[in-house]
Design a protein around this motif. Structure first.
Motif, PDB file in Angstrom:
ATOM      1  N   UNK A 233     -16.222  14.566   7.081  1.00 19.41           N
ATOM      2  CA  UNK A 233     -16.626  13.682   5.819  1.00 19.41           C
ATOM      3  C   UNK A 233     -17.744  12.439   6.285  1.00 19.41           C
ATOM      4  N   UNK A 234     -19.144  12.339   6.231  1.00 22.01           N
ATOM      5  CA  UNK A 234     -19.886  11.976   7.338  1.00 22.01           C
ATOM      6  C   UNK A 234     -19.817  10.564   6.428  1.00 22.01           C
ATOM      7  N   UNK A 235     -19.471   9.778   5.388  1.00 20.03           N
ATOM      8  CA  UNK A 235     -18.720   8.564   5.276  1.00 20.03           C
ATOM      9  C   UNK A 235     -17.613   8.443   5.977  1.00 20.03           C
ATOM     10  N   UNK A 236     -16.783   8.613   6.318  1.00 15.97           N
ATOM     11  CA  UNK A 236     -14.895   8.529   6.822  1.00 15.97           C
ATOM     12  C   UNK A 236     -15.539   8.579   8.786  1.00 15.97           C
ATOM     13  N   UNK A 237     -16.704   9.595   8.616  1.00 10.05           N
ATOM     14  CA  UNK A 237     -16.897   9.533  10.055  1.00 10.05           C
ATOM     15  C   UNK A 237     -17.660   8.172  11.119  1.00 10.05           C
ATOM     16  N   UNK A 238     -18.119   8.034   9.601  1.00 10.86           N
ATOM     17  CA  UNK A 238     -19.195   6.409   9.894  1.00 10.86           C
ATOM     18  C   UNK A 238     -18.185   5.779  10.634  1.00 10.86           C
ATOM     19  N   UNK A 239     -17.039   5.276   9.371  1.00 10.70           N
ATOM     20  CA  UNK A 239     -16.613   4.963  10.122  1.00 10.70           C
ATOM     21  C   UNK A 239     -15.257   4.237  10.894  1.00 10.70           C
ATOM     22  N   UNK A 240     -14.967   6.147  11.300  1.00  8.60           N
ATOM     23  CA  UNK A 240     -14.064   6.012  12.622  1.00  8.60           C
ATOM     24  C   UNK A 240     -15.118   5.710  13.903  1.00  8.60           C
ATOM     25  N   UNK A 241     -16.297   5.315  13.678  1.00  9.13           N
ATOM     26  CA  UNK A 241     -17.143   5.826  15.133  1.00  9.13           C
ATOM     27  C   UNK A 241     -16.527   4.013  15.281  1.00  9.13           C
ATOM     28  N   UNK A 242     -16.405   3.241  14.414  1.00  8.63           N
ATOM     29  CA  UNK A 242     -16.445   2.147  14.817  1.00  8.63           C
ATOM     30  C   UNK A 242     -14.856   1.213  15.312  1.00  8.63           C
ATOM     31  N   UNK A 243     -13.865   2.983  15.776  1.00  5.74           N
ATOM     32  CA  UNK A 243     -12.700   2.224  15.959  1.00  5.74           C
ATOM     33  C   UNK A 243     -12.528   2.840  17.734  1.00  5.74           C
ATOM     34  N   UNK A 244     -12.364   2.097  18.795  1.00  2.00           N
ATOM     35  CA  UNK A 244     -11.762   2.445  20.020  1.00  2.00           C
ATOM     36  C   UNK A 244     -11.153   4.092  20.124  1.00  2.00           C
ATOM     37  N   UNK A 245      -9.673   4.008  18.935  1.00  2.15           N
ATOM     38  CA  UNK A 245      -8.368   4.606  19.328  1.00  2.15           C
ATOM     39  C   UNK A 245      -9.024   5.220  18.619  1.00  2.15           C
ATOM     40  N   UNK A 246     -10.247   5.855  18.263  1.00  2.00           N
ATOM     41  CA  UNK A 246     -10.226   7.299  17.701  1.00  2.00           C
ATOM     42  C   UNK A 246     -11.170   8.184  18.436  1.00  2.00           C
ATOM     43  N   UNK A 247     -10.618   9.249  18.510  1.00  2.00           N
ATOM     44  CA  UNK A 247     -11.434   9.930  19.586  1.00  2.00           C
ATOM     45  C   UNK A 247     -12.348  10.820  18.862  1.00  2.00           C
ATOM     46  N   UNK A 248     -13.448  11.103  18.955  1.00  2.00           N
ATOM     47  CA  UNK A 248     -14.436  11.852  18.173  1.00  2.00           C
ATOM     48  C   UNK A 248     -14.500  13.525  18.695  1.00  2.00           C
ATOM     49  N   UNK A 249     -13.683  14.309  18.995  1.00  6.10           N
ATOM     50  CA  UNK A 249     -13.220  15.681  19.742  1.00  6.10           C
ATOM     51  C   UNK A 249     -15.016  16.228  19.069  1.00  6.10           C
ATOM     52  N   UNK A 250     -16.126  15.744  18.408  1.00  4.19           N
ATOM     53  CA  UNK A 250     -17.108  17.259  18.074  1.00  4.19           C
ATOM     54  C   UNK A 250     -17.797  16.595  19.528  1.00  4.19           C
ATOM     55  N   UNK A 251     -17.723  15.341  20.229  1.00  4.82           N
ATOM     56  CA  UNK A 251     -18.690  14.804  21.050  1.00  4.82           C
ATOM     57  C   UNK A 251     -18.283  15.799  22.576  1.00  4.82           C
ATOM     58  N   UNK A 252     -17.610  16.868  22.823  1.00  4.19           N
ATOM     59  CA  UNK A 252     -16.623  17.075  23.945  1.00  4.19           C
ATOM     60  C   UNK A 252     -16.683  18.909  23.892  1.00  4.19           C
ATOM     61  N   UNK A 253     -17.665  19.339  22.629  1.00  8.46           N
ATOM     62  CA  UNK A 253     -17.825  20.581  22.321  1.00  8.46           C
ATOM     63  C   UNK A 253     -19.508  21.100  23.009  1.00  8.46           C
ATOM     64  N   UNK A 254     -19.758  21.843  23.049  1.00 13.85           N
ATOM     65  CA  UNK A 254     -21.396  22.896  22.953  1.00 13.85           C
ATOM     66  C   UNK A 254     -21.559  23.555  22.089  1.00 13.85           C
ATOM     67  N   UNK A 255     -22.035  22.755  21.211  1.00  8.87           N
ATOM     68  CA  UNK A 255     -22.951  23.024  20.181  1.00  8.87           C
ATOM     69  C   UNK A 255     -23.989  23.779  20.074  1.00  8.87           C
ATOM     70  N   UNK A 256     -24.293  24.809  21.275  1.00  6.43           N
ATOM     71  CA  UNK A 256     -25.131  25.483  21.566  1.00  6.43           C
ATOM     72  C   UNK A 256     -25.619  26.509  20.360  1.00  6.43           C
ATOM     73  N   UNK A 257     -24.631  27.235  20.731  1.00  2.86           N
ATOM     74  CA  UNK A 257     -23.817  28.331  20.074  1.00  2.86           C
ATOM     75  C   UNK A 257     -23.537  28.446  18.320  1.00  2.86           C
ATOM     76  N   UNK A 258     -23.698  27.177  17.920  1.00  3.12           N
ATOM     77  CA  UNK A 258     -23.640  26.988  16.095  1.00  3.12           C
ATOM     78  C   UNK A 258     -25.254  26.594  15.601  1.00  3.12           C
ATOM     79  N   UNK A 259     -25.161  25.995  14.743  1.00  9.39           N
ATOM     80  CA  UNK A 259     -26.285  24.992  13.942  1.00  9.39           C
ATOM     81  C   UNK A 259     -25.906  23.552  13.966  1.00  9.39           C
ATOM     82  N   UNK A 260     -27.339  22.734  13.892  1.00  9.37           N
ATOM     83  CA  UNK A 260     -26.822  21.735  13.367  1.00  9.37           C
ATOM     84  C   UNK A 260     -26.297  21.430  12.597  1.00  9.37           C
ATOM     85  N   UNK A 261     -26.548  22.032  11.473  1.00  9.51           N
ATOM     86  CA  UNK A 261     -25.731  21.512  10.261  1.00  9.51           C
ATOM     87  C   UNK A 261     -23.762  21.781   9.666  1.00  9.51           C
ATOM     88  N   UNK A 262     -23.793  22.495  11.050  1.00  5.91           N
ATOM     89  CA  UNK A 262     -22.694  23.387  10.642  1.00  5.91           C
ATOM     90  C   UNK A 262     -21.320  22.646  11.197  1.00  5.91           C
TER      91      UNK A 262
END
Lengths: 205, 205
Positions: free
Chosen positions: B42-71
């Motif tokens: 959810x793009x709106x919620x993602x933005x609000x979670x980005x501002x919270x230090x204790x919420x760690x976004x696992x998307x940043x630790x995945x090699x997304x190269x095999x997939x497509x940008x908006x997946x």
């Protein structure tokens, strides 16, 4: 002779060879004084038309025995005109009916193009894409627009083709679906032609 | 360790072995003070979670190269956990992804059960039926409930089975789809298990 196919969103008229549509929201059927031969899938409108003497419901002149009780009259009228084929009628819903050797085998209902588009958008704004009617159905997608288009169109294509009969396209959105079914026969006047045959058979005029 | 999969309608938490959901409308992520490893579509919620230090976004630790940008990140995380299979994730949307020999081939998006039910009802009240998940997929229907159910479920079934791979069911509505895919493997914790592997691989804890 004035014919009318009343759907969920519009009154579709055929006056001799001229066809036109009126919105179910704004059009008042009382404004027509000449005789109208009609079919109607909208229960509320059907009730109001029943009260008008010059609106003749063709549903009463069809043997509905081969079909099922709650089947839309537009689907029945389309099937009546076909001996062998998969009829794909693309309106606010897409109805698909299989007729083999003049026998109705069954059918199914799928959302129309606008309804499906709204469905995806309502799930998430991230799914707000126009359908790509030119997508390659042989390749499973790797982009969002095609992932939605494939989900809608390829799934319809698979099932329609599975019956190994001629595909007959009709309805307001048949032009869009022609890209998906390039070998289909387009019969925009399938319903009106069938209505004329029913009128003739019942000796109504 | 607290995990969270944020979808379009709910925050789905896993606290050790206990899982629970909170509505995206009413839940305030600031009320959680411990560390949360999450993914979010959810793009709106993602933005609000980005501002919270204790919420760690696992998307940043995945090699997304095999997939497509908006997946969707939920689809990517599911694919990361599978070597061979068609992953059917039944949430507010149904996403279907094909992974063969550890390679993502592509996928598509189909409406979720509630979204499709609403679609039919919005087209016409005459299409207001619950889906029959026990319908016989081998027979083209001759009644309204099955005509809608077939339009939704058989079309999904055809395409999923066409890939000739194990079917892996996950997501909140996987129980309903089990009737359609009786031989499928049900992995309700597919996403959480994949998230745990990503955390381990990235040495986050």
């Amino acid at each position: 002779m004035l014919l009318c196919d009343v759907g969920n969103t519009s009154y579709h008229f055929l006056d001799q060879s001229h066809d036109y549509k009126e919105s179910v929201v704004t059009f008042d059927p009382k404004t027509i004084t000449q005789k109208v031969y009609y079919i109607c899938v909208n229960p509320d409108i059907k009730e109001s038309l029943d009260a008008l003497q010059n609106w003749i419901n063709l549903a009463e002149f069809i043997d509905k025995h081969p079909y099922y009780e709650t089947m839309g009259i537009d689907r029945i009228v389309a099937c009546e005109a076909v001996k062998n084929g998969v009829i794909v009628d693309a309106g606010s819903a897409i109805t698909v009916d299989v007729v083999r050797d003049g026998h109705f085998e069954g059918g199914f209902i799928y959302p129309g193009t606008q309804a499906m588009r709204d469905t995806y958008t309502n799930i998430s704004h991230a799914l707000d894409y126009e359908f790509n009617y030119n997508l390659n159905l042989d390749i499973i997608p790797k982009n969002s627009q095609d992932a939605l288009s494939y989900g809608y169109l390829k799934l319809l294509y698979n099932e329609v083709m599975m019956h190994k009969l001629e595909v007959i396209l009709t309805g307001g959105d048949s032009v869009k679906l022609q890209h998906i079914f390039p070998d289909a026969k387009c019969e925009n006047e399938l319903l009106f032609n069938s209505m004329k045959k029913i009128i003739k058979k019942a000796k109504l005029c």
